[in-house]
Design a protein around this motif. Structure first.
Motif, PDB file in Angstrom:
ATOM      1  N   THR A  40       1.374  -2.743  12.184  1.00  0.00           N
ATOM      2  CA  THR A  40      -0.077  -2.588  12.051  1.00  0.00           C
ATOM      3  C   THR A  40      -0.392  -2.041  10.665  1.00  0.00           C
ATOM      4  O   THR A  40      -0.133  -0.874  10.372  1.00  0.00           O
ATOM      5  CB  THR A  40      -0.641  -1.641  13.117  1.00  0.00           C
ATOM      6  OG1 THR A  40      -0.319  -2.152  14.411  1.00  0.00           O
ATOM      7  CG2 THR A  40      -2.150  -1.509  12.983  1.00  0.00           C
ATOM      8  N   PRO A  41      -0.968  -2.867   9.785  1.00  0.00           N
ATOM      9  CA  PRO A  41      -1.240  -2.408   8.423  1.00  0.00           C
ATOM     10  C   PRO A  41      -2.536  -1.622   8.298  1.00  0.00           C
ATOM     11  O   PRO A  41      -3.478  -1.813   9.068  1.00  0.00           O
ATOM     12  CB  PRO A  41      -1.330  -3.718   7.638  1.00  0.00           C
ATOM     13  CG  PRO A  41      -1.793  -4.717   8.643  1.00  0.00           C
ATOM     14  CD  PRO A  41      -1.258  -4.289   9.982  1.00  0.00           C
ATOM     15  N   SER A  42      -2.573  -0.737   7.313  1.00  0.00           N
ATOM     16  CA  SER A  42      -3.825  -0.085   6.928  1.00  0.00           C
ATOM     17  C   SER A  42      -4.643  -1.002   6.042  1.00  0.00           C
ATOM     18  O   SER A  42      -5.875  -1.045   6.135  1.00  0.00           O
ATOM     19  CB  SER A  42      -3.538   1.220   6.175  1.00  0.00           C
ATOM     20  OG  SER A  42      -2.849   2.142   6.981  1.00  0.00           O
ATOM     21  N   VAL A  43      -3.968  -1.760   5.169  1.00  0.00           N
ATOM     22  CA  VAL A  43      -4.647  -2.652   4.244  1.00  0.00           C
ATOM     23  C   VAL A  43      -3.791  -3.887   4.027  1.00  0.00           C
ATOM     24  O   VAL A  43      -2.561  -3.806   3.996  1.00  0.00           O
ATOM     25  CB  VAL A  43      -4.948  -1.939   2.906  1.00  0.00           C
ATOM     26  CG1 VAL A  43      -3.673  -1.457   2.233  1.00  0.00           C
ATOM     27  CG2 VAL A  43      -5.757  -2.833   1.973  1.00  0.00           C
ATOM     28  N   VAL A  44      -4.449  -5.020   3.905  1.00  0.00           N
ATOM     29  CA  VAL A  44      -3.788  -6.284   3.597  1.00  0.00           C
ATOM     30  C   VAL A  44      -4.449  -6.872   2.355  1.00  0.00           C
ATOM     31  O   VAL A  44      -5.672  -7.044   2.319  1.00  0.00           O
ATOM     32  CB  VAL A  44      -3.886  -7.280   4.768  1.00  0.00           C
ATOM     33  CG1 VAL A  44      -3.314  -8.640   4.367  1.00  0.00           C
ATOM     34  CG2 VAL A  44      -3.157  -6.742   5.992  1.00  0.00           C
ATOM     35  N   THR A  93       0.268  -9.081   0.691  1.00  0.00           N
ATOM     36  CA  THR A  93       0.937  -7.780   0.613  1.00  0.00           C
ATOM     37  C   THR A  93       0.236  -6.838   1.570  1.00  0.00           C
ATOM     38  O   THR A  93      -1.004  -6.789   1.596  1.00  0.00           O
ATOM     39  CB  THR A  93       0.891  -7.219  -0.819  1.00  0.00           C
ATOM     40  OG1 THR A  93       1.595  -8.105  -1.695  1.00  0.00           O
ATOM     41  CG2 THR A  93       1.531  -5.844  -0.891  1.00  0.00           C
ATOM     42  N   ALA A  94       1.021  -6.109   2.362  1.00  0.00           N
ATOM     43  CA  ALA A  94       0.446  -5.217   3.377  1.00  0.00           C
ATOM     44  C   ALA A  94       1.138  -3.864   3.332  1.00  0.00           C
ATOM     45  O   ALA A  94       2.337  -3.786   3.068  1.00  0.00           O
ATOM     46  CB  ALA A  94       0.593  -5.847   4.767  1.00  0.00           C
ATOM     47  N   TRP A  95       0.347  -2.811   3.609  1.00  0.00           N
ATOM     48  CA  TRP A  95       0.889  -1.453   3.698  1.00  0.00           C
ATOM     49  C   TRP A  95       0.448  -0.834   5.007  1.00  0.00           C
ATOM     50  O   TRP A  95      -0.626  -1.124   5.520  1.00  0.00           O
ATOM     51  CB  TRP A  95       0.367  -0.529   2.599  1.00  0.00           C
ATOM     52  CG  TRP A  95       0.296  -1.072   1.220  1.00  0.00           C
ATOM     53  CD1 TRP A  95       0.960  -2.124   0.702  1.00  0.00           C
ATOM     54  CD2 TRP A  95      -0.527  -0.545   0.173  1.00  0.00           C
ATOM     55  NE1 TRP A  95       0.616  -2.298  -0.607  1.00  0.00           N
ATOM     56  CE2 TRP A  95      -0.294  -1.344  -0.963  1.00  0.00           C
ATOM     57  CE3 TRP A  95      -1.405   0.523   0.094  1.00  0.00           C
ATOM     58  CZ2 TRP A  95      -0.925  -1.108  -2.182  1.00  0.00           C
ATOM     59  CZ3 TRP A  95      -2.025   0.756  -1.108  1.00  0.00           C
ATOM     60  CH2 TRP A  95      -1.793  -0.037  -2.235  1.00  0.00           C
ATOM     61  N   GLY A  96       1.259   0.087   5.495  1.00  0.00           N
ATOM     62  CA  GLY A  96       0.862   0.829   6.683  1.00  0.00           C
ATOM     63  C   GLY A  96       1.718   2.062   6.889  1.00  0.00           C
ATOM     64  O   GLY A  96       2.671   2.301   6.160  1.00  0.00           O
ATOM     65  N   GLY A  97       1.368   2.824   7.902  1.00  0.00           N
ATOM     66  CA  GLY A  97       2.120   4.029   8.234  1.00  0.00           C
ATOM     67  C   GLY A  97       1.339   5.298   7.982  1.00  0.00           C
ATOM     68  O   GLY A  97       0.193   5.266   7.525  1.00  0.00           O
TER      69      GLY A  97
END
Length: 398
Positions: A40-44, A93-97
């Motif tokens: 589950t990403p915070s931003v894509v 590109t995706a970030w999460g956590g």
């Protein structure tokens, strides 16, 4: 329009994906699957070539994100994803956590008030609670005086918050670029917009900037200019001085592509305390004998024609990555966003682009990276300046 993504839960991560499938829906799905990988990403971030910017592109992406995920991006002049690059395609590109905050704001119809649009795009910074912050800007690549957007953003961000980002592209056709903003419920496809992405993190964020160009010949004074148009160098018509210095006949200006190919090899370098700030010469006007750039060339500035070679440009990419990693203060990087000038891509050629991607991977030591080839790069770590061309800008996330 603003969207907020609260700090995510779970293990912190950074992923990239890439696709050159010709169908936008299939390409978006393929790239998103690789980047998100069931998390589950915070931003894509979605970067695609012109022609892919359709609602279908985002269908498979939206199916794979959470209710609070922010989706942003733009069209490009090429995509980058952990060693892969393409002229036509999609990179995600995706970030999460945990420990990540994302706040976004879109400024629309920005040409009428570029500085105000930049200030509005920075609005999300005020709602961040994280120790480490940065403002990422995705701008329309055809607004002309792009530096005004950066000045507006700086007026809100101040000296303590780094600025980073890039201007959307359209393969240097200069017809129309697109910016994206939305979430799982839908994504807007915009033009003449600035998407501001305020990033907060409990771990460091590092910015790098380098270009690999060097001075050629004697310095010149910009004796007459307005915004991105240079009318005179050393008191003479700028186009005449440029052609004479390169030993090129004026007939080259009759072929827009031929002139651009020559000009891309010799951009203007403006004297700054930290080195030379690069301005790509995109065209010449035979009527008033001026040179046309996409960002400001201040009257009174000290300027040089610049030169480079493939080795130096590739080394510049590695330097930009090293700077971003060094700015993390010893913390390991999760991933790196890359904003690379489209004119650099043309100057490097296909072989040079491959070499550059290898150099980036080597400098990052296997850390994933993704981004796009831009119509202008945003980077400001200190001082009020921040609009660049023919440069690589990087953002490292710890």
């Amino acid at each position: 329009m603003s969207l907020d993504a609260p700090p995510a839960q779970g293990t912190r991560w950074f992923g990239t994906g890439h696709s050159t499938l010709t169908d936008p829906a299939a390409a978006g799905t393929q790239a998103a699957e690789a980047a998100i990988a069931g998390r589950t990403p915070s931003v894509v971030f979605v970067f695609c070539s012109v022609g892919y910017q359709s609602a279908e592109l985002f269908g498979g992406i939206r199916e794979r994100v959470g209710p609070e995920t922010v989706i942003v991006g733009c069209t490009t002049s090429g995509q980058i994803a952990s060693g892969e690059e393409s002229r036509d395609g999609v990179a995600v590109t995706a970030w999460g956590g945990p420990g990540l905050e994302v706040r976004t704001h879109v400024s629309r119809d920005v040409t009428a008030d570029l500085r105000g649009a930049g200030a509005a795009a920075a609005a999300g910074l005020g709602t961040l609670s994280s120790r480490h912050r940065a403002l990422l800007l995705l701008c329309d690549g055809l607004t002309g005086t792009q530096h005004e957007i950066v000045r507006g953003a700086y007026s809100v961000a101040g000296a303590a918050v780094p600025l980073v980002g890039g201007c959307a592209g359209d393969h240097l056709t200069y017809v129309r670029t697109y910016q994206f903003h939305g979430n799982r419920d839908g994504v807007e496809i915009l033009s003449d917009a600035v998407v501001g992405v305020a990033l907060g993190s409990d771990a460091p964020l590092g910015v790098g900037i380098a270009h690999g160009w060097r001075k050629q010949g004697e310095a010149m004074i910009v004796t007459s200019s307005s915004e991105g148009r240079v009318y005179e160098l050393d008191g003479r018509p700028a186009m005449d001085v440029f052609l004479e210095r390169l030993g090129i006949d004026e007939s080259v200006t009759l072929d827009e592509e031929a002139f651009r190919q020559a000009a891309f090899l010799h951009p203007l370098g403006l004297s700054r305390r930290s080195g030379e700030d690069i301005r790509v010469i995109h065209g010449a006007d035979r009527t008033d004998r001026s040179l046309i750039c996409l960002a400001d060339v201040p009257q009174g500035a000290l300027a040089w024609l610049m030169e480079s070679d493939q080795d130096s440009l590739v080394d510049g990419a590695g330097e930009a990555c090293a700077q971003a990693l060094d700015a993390l203060g010893g913390e390991p990087a999760l991933g790196v966003l890359v904003f690379d000038c489209a004119a650099r891509r043309i100057t490097l050629g296909e072989d040079g682009v491959d070499r550059e991607n290898v150099a980036i991977g080597k400098a990052l030591g296997g850390v994933p990276f993704g981004g796009f080839y831009t119509n202008g790069e945003v980077a400001r770590v200190r001082g009020a300046l921040g609009m660049h061309h023919f440069t690589m800008v990087t953002l490292a996330i710890a």
